[in-house]
Design a protein around this motif. Structure first.
Motif, PDB file in Angstrom:
ATOM      1  N   THR A  88       2.757  -2.982   5.746  1.00 45.84           N
ATOM      2  CA  THR A  88       1.784  -2.743   6.816  1.00 45.84           C
ATOM      3  C   THR A  88       0.458  -2.264   6.248  1.00 45.84           C
ATOM      4  O   THR A  88      -0.613  -2.729   6.626  1.00 45.84           O
ATOM      5  N   ALA A  89       0.533  -1.303   5.313  1.00 48.20           N
ATOM      6  CA  ALA A  89      -0.694  -0.790   4.692  1.00 48.20           C
ATOM      7  C   ALA A  89      -1.429  -1.879   3.941  1.00 48.20           C
ATOM      8  O   ALA A  89      -2.654  -1.991   4.001  1.00 48.20           O
ATOM      9  N   LYS A  90      -0.649  -2.710   3.219  1.00 44.07           N
ATOM     10  CA  LYS A  90      -1.283  -3.781   2.446  1.00 44.07           C
ATOM     11  C   LYS A  90      -1.967  -4.785   3.359  1.00 44.07           C
ATOM     12  O   LYS A  90      -3.064  -5.270   3.090  1.00 44.07           O
ATOM     13  N   ASN A  91      -1.308  -5.112   4.506  1.00 45.65           N
ATOM     14  CA  ASN A  91      -1.914  -6.042   5.468  1.00 45.65           C
ATOM     15  C   ASN A  91      -3.199  -5.481   6.041  1.00 45.65           C
ATOM     16  O   ASN A  91      -4.161  -6.201   6.276  1.00 45.65           O
ATOM     17  N   TYR A  92      -3.220  -4.173   6.273  1.00 48.72           N
ATOM     18  CA  TYR A  92      -4.438  -3.535   6.801  1.00 48.72           C
ATOM     19  C   TYR A  92      -5.601  -3.697   5.833  1.00 48.72           C
ATOM     20  O   TYR A  92      -6.695  -4.085   6.219  1.00 48.72           O
ATOM     21  N   TYR A  93      -5.374  -3.416   4.544  1.00 50.57           N
ATOM     22  CA  TYR A  93      -6.452  -3.534   3.571  1.00 50.57           C
ATOM     23  C   TYR A  93      -6.862  -4.994   3.361  1.00 50.57           C
ATOM     24  O   TYR A  93      -8.026  -5.284   3.123  1.00 50.57           O
ATOM     25  N   SER A  94      -5.908  -5.923   3.473  1.00 49.92           N
ATOM     26  CA  SER A  94      -6.261  -7.343   3.380  1.00 49.92           C
ATOM     27  C   SER A  94      -7.196  -7.727   4.510  1.00 49.92           C
ATOM     28  O   SER A  94      -8.155  -8.470   4.335  1.00 49.92           O
ATOM     29  N   ALA A  95      -6.903  -7.192   5.708  1.00 45.49           N
ATOM     30  CA  ALA A  95      -7.767  -7.485   6.863  1.00 45.49           C
ATOM     31  C   ALA A  95      -9.167  -6.923   6.647  1.00 45.49           C
ATOM     32  O   ALA A  95     -10.166  -7.559   6.959  1.00 45.49           O
ATOM     33  N   ARG A  96      -9.257  -5.725   6.071  1.00 43.13           N
ATOM     34  CA  ARG A  96     -10.575  -5.120   5.814  1.00 43.13           C
ATOM     35  C   ARG A  96     -11.371  -5.939   4.813  1.00 43.13           C
ATOM     36  O   ARG A  96     -12.567  -6.166   4.977  1.00 43.13           O
ATOM     37  N   ARG A  97     -10.694  -6.381   3.748  1.00 44.00           N
ATOM     38  CA  ARG A  97     -11.404  -7.175   2.751  1.00 44.00           C
ATOM     39  C   ARG A  97     -11.897  -8.487   3.335  1.00 44.00           C
ATOM     40  O   ARG A  97     -12.993  -8.950   3.039  1.00 44.00           O
ATOM     41  N   SER A  98     -11.049  -9.130   4.196  1.00 45.27           N
ATOM     42  CA  SER A  98     -11.451 -10.397   4.810  1.00 45.27           C
ATOM     43  C   SER A  98     -12.671 -10.206   5.690  1.00 45.27           C
ATOM     44  O   SER A  98     -13.617 -10.987   5.661  1.00 45.27           O
ATOM     45  N   THR A 133       1.669   3.793  -4.070  1.00 44.93           N
ATOM     46  CA  THR A 133       3.079   3.678  -4.395  1.00 44.93           C
ATOM     47  C   THR A 133       3.447   2.232  -4.702  1.00 44.93           C
ATOM     48  O   THR A 133       4.203   1.949  -5.626  1.00 44.93           O
ATOM     49  N   PHE A 134       2.877   1.317  -3.936  1.00 41.74           N
ATOM     50  CA  PHE A 134       3.214  -0.102  -4.081  1.00 41.74           C
ATOM     51  C   PHE A 134       2.539  -0.727  -5.296  1.00 41.74           C
ATOM     52  O   PHE A 134       3.141  -1.497  -6.039  1.00 41.74           O
ATOM     53  N   GLU A 135       1.261  -0.400  -5.532  1.00 40.42           N
ATOM     54  CA  GLU A 135       0.483  -1.073  -6.568  1.00 40.42           C
ATOM     55  C   GLU A 135       0.706  -0.528  -7.969  1.00 40.42           C
ATOM     56  O   GLU A 135       0.684  -1.271  -8.942  1.00 40.42           O
ATOM     57  N   TYR A 136       0.914   0.791  -8.108  1.00 41.16           N
ATOM     58  CA  TYR A 136       0.980   1.394  -9.434  1.00 41.16           C
ATOM     59  C   TYR A 136       2.418   1.549  -9.919  1.00 41.16           C
ATOM     60  O   TYR A 136       2.862   2.641 -10.255  1.00 41.16           O
ATOM     61  N   GLN A 137       3.132   0.441  -9.961  1.00 43.64           N
ATOM     62  CA  GLN A 137       4.523   0.450 -10.378  1.00 43.64           C
ATOM     63  C   GLN A 137       4.647   0.872 -11.848  1.00 43.64           C
ATOM     64  O   GLN A 137       3.982   0.343 -12.720  1.00 43.64           O
ATOM     65  N   GLY A 138       5.507   1.833 -12.127  1.00 40.19           N
ATOM     66  CA  GLY A 138       5.730   2.284 -13.488  1.00 40.19           C
ATOM     67  C   GLY A 138       4.665   3.209 -14.033  1.00 40.19           C
ATOM     68  O   GLY A 138       4.725   3.583 -15.202  1.00 40.19           O
ATOM     69  N   LEU A 139       3.680   3.587 -13.205  1.00 41.48           N
ATOM     70  CA  LEU A 139       2.602   4.462 -13.658  1.00 41.48           C
ATOM     71  C   LEU A 139       2.724   5.834 -13.006  1.00 41.48           C
ATOM     72  O   LEU A 139       3.397   5.991 -11.990  1.00 41.48           O
ATOM     73  N   VAL A 140       2.063   6.817 -13.601  1.00 42.48           N
ATOM     74  CA  VAL A 140       1.999   8.148 -13.002  1.00 42.48           C
ATOM     75  C   VAL A 140       0.536   8.537 -12.832  1.00 42.48           C
ATOM     76  O   VAL A 140      -0.336   8.007 -13.522  1.00 42.48           O
ATOM     77  N   LYS A 141       0.278   9.456 -11.951  1.00 41.52           N
ATOM     78  CA  LYS A 141      -1.085   9.936 -11.752  1.00 41.52           C
ATOM     79  C   LYS A 141      -1.315  11.161 -12.627  1.00 41.52           C
ATOM     80  O   LYS A 141      -0.728  12.219 -12.417  1.00 41.52           O
ATOM     81  N   HIS A 142      -2.176  11.001 -13.637  1.00 40.26           N
ATOM     82  CA  HIS A 142      -2.585  12.113 -14.478  1.00 40.26           C
ATOM     83  C   HIS A 142      -3.865  12.713 -13.898  1.00 40.26           C
ATOM     84  O   HIS A 142      -4.695  11.989 -13.354  1.00 40.26           O
ATOM     85  N   THR A 143      -4.032  14.006 -14.040  1.00 36.73           N
ATOM     86  CA  THR A 143      -5.290  14.650 -13.676  1.00 36.73           C
ATOM     87  C   THR A 143      -5.826  15.396 -14.891  1.00 36.73           C
ATOM     88  O   THR A 143      -5.067  15.754 -15.796  1.00 36.73           O
TER      89      THR A 143
END
Length: 258
Positions: A27-37, A122-132
């Motif tokens: 759902t979130a991905k579809n929302y951002y796709s709509a915004r980009r379009s 969560t969906f896009e950054y598979q296998g990654l962690v958020k460093h600060t």
């Protein structure tokens, strides 16, 4: 999903609930796709949006990074306002996921936009962690999505040798400046392609734009906060003979690509 936002963002993807990439993430991905379009239809520039997303300006003069500081979000397309109200939700067909989506927002205390961002991360950054991390005085703070197992370059060019500029490289889209744009200044020399960005208060360079990857960032691992790095492998790079080293290296020039 009863975790706090920070706990979810800091874990490696494979340790998170598999459901996060299911209905809500779609759902979130579809929302951002709509915004980009809609943005493209309205003449919006993807390149301009990316420049607002992260990194230092390409100028030999003092300049803040490309990344916006926290809270200064990109204005949305006129056709589709930021989804912070019930009218925005009604414009998006959530189907049977509507009740779950509303419950998730309330539990996490997130706006519609914030919930979408969290699930996309969560969906896009598979296998990654958020460093600060950041500089010594705390004026400059950033976050970066990268592996928990870091591949560090130890360059022996004239400037890297003098300031011990060990770093790992990430695409610009995975870097975000949280605060301190006004505290940054930039040093360049020779070809002026590398942007040596550092805090003008304490002098620490916690990240910069390397000559090898002008589309990304070199992050100083010693400027990261503790708790997210699992291992470090260091590779020596012969920057004193930069052109030859770049020609012979198989992977370094592609490290800022998605």
């Amino acid at each position: 999903m009863r975790r706090t936002r920070s706990a979810v963002a800091a874990e490696p993807r494979e340790q998170r609930r598999a459901g996060a990439s299911g209905g809500l993430a779609a759902t979130a991905k579809n929302y951002y796709s709509a915004r980009r379009s809609l943005s493209r239809a309205g003449g919006g520039s993807r390149a301009t949006g990316r420049m607002r997303a992260a990194g230092p300006q390409r100028s030999a003069k003092q300049s803040p990074p490309r990344g916006q500081e926290a809270g200064a979000e990109e204005p949305p397309p006129a056709e589709l306002p930021l989804p912070t109200s019930s009218s925005s939700m009604s414009a998006l067909d959530l189907g049977e996921q509507r009740e779950r989506w509303e419950t998730f927002q309330k539990r996490q205390r997130l706006s519609f936009e914030g919930a979408a961002k969290l699930l996309l991360d969560t969906f896009e950054y598979q296998g990654l962690v958020k460093h600060t991390g950041g500089c010594h005085c705390g004026a400059v703070r950033f976050e970066v999505w990268a592996s928990a197992d870091l591949h560090i370059f130890d360059c022996n060019c004239s400037i890297c040798k003098k300031k011990q500029n060990r770093h790992f490289i990430v695409p610009a889209s995975r870097f975000k400046l949280l605060k301190g744009a006004e505290s940054l200044t930039t040093y360049t020399f020779n070809t002026h392609k590398a942007q040596h960005t550092f805090c003008k208060k304490c002098g620490v360079q916690s990240f910069y734009t390397p000559r090898s990857n002008p589309g990304g960032f070199g992050i100083a691992p010693h400027c990261l906060d503790e708790g997210t790095v699992r291992s470090v492998v260091t590779e020596e790079f012969n920057g004193s003979d930069w052109e030859k080293a770049m020609k012979e290296h198989k992977t370094i020039k592609n490290m800022s690509k998605e």
